[in-house]
Write an enzyme that holds these catalytic residues in place. Structure first.
Site, PDB file in Angstrom:
ATOM      1  N   VAL A  86       0.851  -1.197   0.000  1.00 19.48           N
ATOM      2  CA  VAL A  86       0.000   0.000   0.000  1.00 19.48           C
ATOM      3  C   VAL A  86       0.887   1.248   0.000  1.00 19.48           C
ATOM      4  O   VAL A  86       1.715   1.440   0.894  1.00 19.48           O
ATOM      5  CB  VAL A  86      -0.954   0.001   1.223  1.00 19.48           C
ATOM      6  CG1 VAL A  86      -1.841   1.244   1.193  1.00 19.48           C
ATOM      7  CG2 VAL A  86      -1.790  -1.267   1.258  1.00 19.48           C
ATOM      8  N   LYS A  87       0.699   2.052  -1.040  1.00 17.87           N
ATOM      9  CA  LYS A  87       1.529   3.253  -1.198  1.00 17.87           C
ATOM     10  C   LYS A  87       0.803   4.437  -0.571  1.00 17.87           C
ATOM     11  O   LYS A  87      -0.337   4.749  -0.940  1.00 17.87           O
ATOM     12  CB  LYS A  87       1.772   3.486  -2.687  1.00 17.87           C
ATOM     13  CG  LYS A  87       3.039   4.223  -2.995  1.00 17.87           C
ATOM     14  CD  LYS A  87       3.256   4.208  -4.497  1.00 17.87           C
ATOM     15  CE  LYS A  87       4.431   5.045  -4.892  1.00 17.87           C
ATOM     16  NZ  LYS A  87       4.442   5.281  -6.336  1.00 17.87           N
ATOM     17  N   VAL A  88       1.470   5.073   0.377  1.00 12.22           N
ATOM     18  CA  VAL A  88       0.835   6.103   1.208  1.00 12.22           C
ATOM     19  C   VAL A  88       1.663   7.393   1.131  1.00 12.22           C
ATOM     20  O   VAL A  88       2.886   7.344   1.262  1.00 12.22           O
ATOM     21  CB  VAL A  88       0.775   5.615   2.687  1.00 12.22           C
ATOM     22  CG1 VAL A  88       0.102   6.647   3.572  1.00 12.22           C
ATOM     23  CG2 VAL A  88       0.092   4.260   2.794  1.00 12.22           C
TER      24      VAL A  88
END
Ligand code: E4P
Length: 217
Positions: A86-88
């Site tokens: 998950v890219k945050v």
């Protein structure tokens, strides 16, 4: 240094994967939009397709900027495939969400990192990867490689486990400099990866060998 490809284009992902040197994929909303992907189901299906091609981490970016939204989106993305990361974004709620994902066994990539201080926060929150954008730093006449070196050094000194994923790569030379700087991963557009192959003396030398080989047949 591991090689990720920085695209959502399926043909390019397949081409890089066929080379046998690909370790993962990064995407972002700009790269996804460029492929004409629209709507929740199409987005999810596209990530699934990528995960079925490449056996390695695939970064899928959240659209939300509030803690609750980032967590909700991230949980859904993580369910697509075990290789989803998950890219945050590097914002206050993003750091809080990365810590939540860390505590709940979900891998993260902290994106839009432009300073060593931001990289320290990402590591403290337990991000799996941190993405310093070296090309965009160079674009604004600062030294992107210097930032990669600084983050690699801090992570070594402090013993942080977060991997340094050099992003926003523009040229084959960026890849070479990232390898020198000790980046764990370089995420690159396909032309930069293929650019590593090029040398005029290789072409000239090969031509000579092929000519001489013909005289022996
Ligand atoms: C990947 O993780 C980044 O989103 C990407 O490398 C940004 O690249 P750009 O600066 O070329 O848009």
């Amino acid at each position: 240094m591991k090689f990720f490809i920085d695209t959502a284009n399926i043909e390019q992902i397949k081409e890089a994967n066929d080379l046998g040197i690909l370790d993962g994929v990064t995407t972002n909303p700009t790269l996804m939009a460029k492929e004409g992907i629209k709507g929740h189901d199409a987005i999810m299906a596209h990530y699934k397709t990528i995960c079925e091609i490449v056996d390695g981490p695939v970064s899928a970016e959240v659209f939300g900027t509030k803690f609750e939204d980032i967590v909700e989106e991230g949980k859904k993305l993580a369910l697509i495939h075990p290789n989803i990361v998950v890219k945050v974004p590097m914002i206050k709620d993003g750091i809080k969400a990365i810590k939540w994902f860390t505590d709940n066994g979900i891998k993260t990539n902290c994106t839009l990192v432009f300073s060593a201080g931001q990289a320290i926060l990402a590591a403290k929150a337990g991000a799996t990867f941190v993405s310093p954008f070296l090309g965009r730093i160079d674009d604004s006449s600062w030294d992107g490689i210097q930032l990669i070196e600084q983050i690699v050094n801090i992570y070594n000194v402090q013993g942080y486990m977060t991997e340094v994923l050099a992003a926003s790569i523009r040229t084959p030379l960026h890849i070479v400099r990232c390898a020198e700087a000790g980046a764990d991963i370089c995420t690159c557009p396909l032309p930069s990866i293929l650019g590593l192959l090029k040398h005029p003396l290789t072409d000239l030398g090969l031509q000579q060998f092929l000519n001489d080989a013909k005289t022996m047949q």
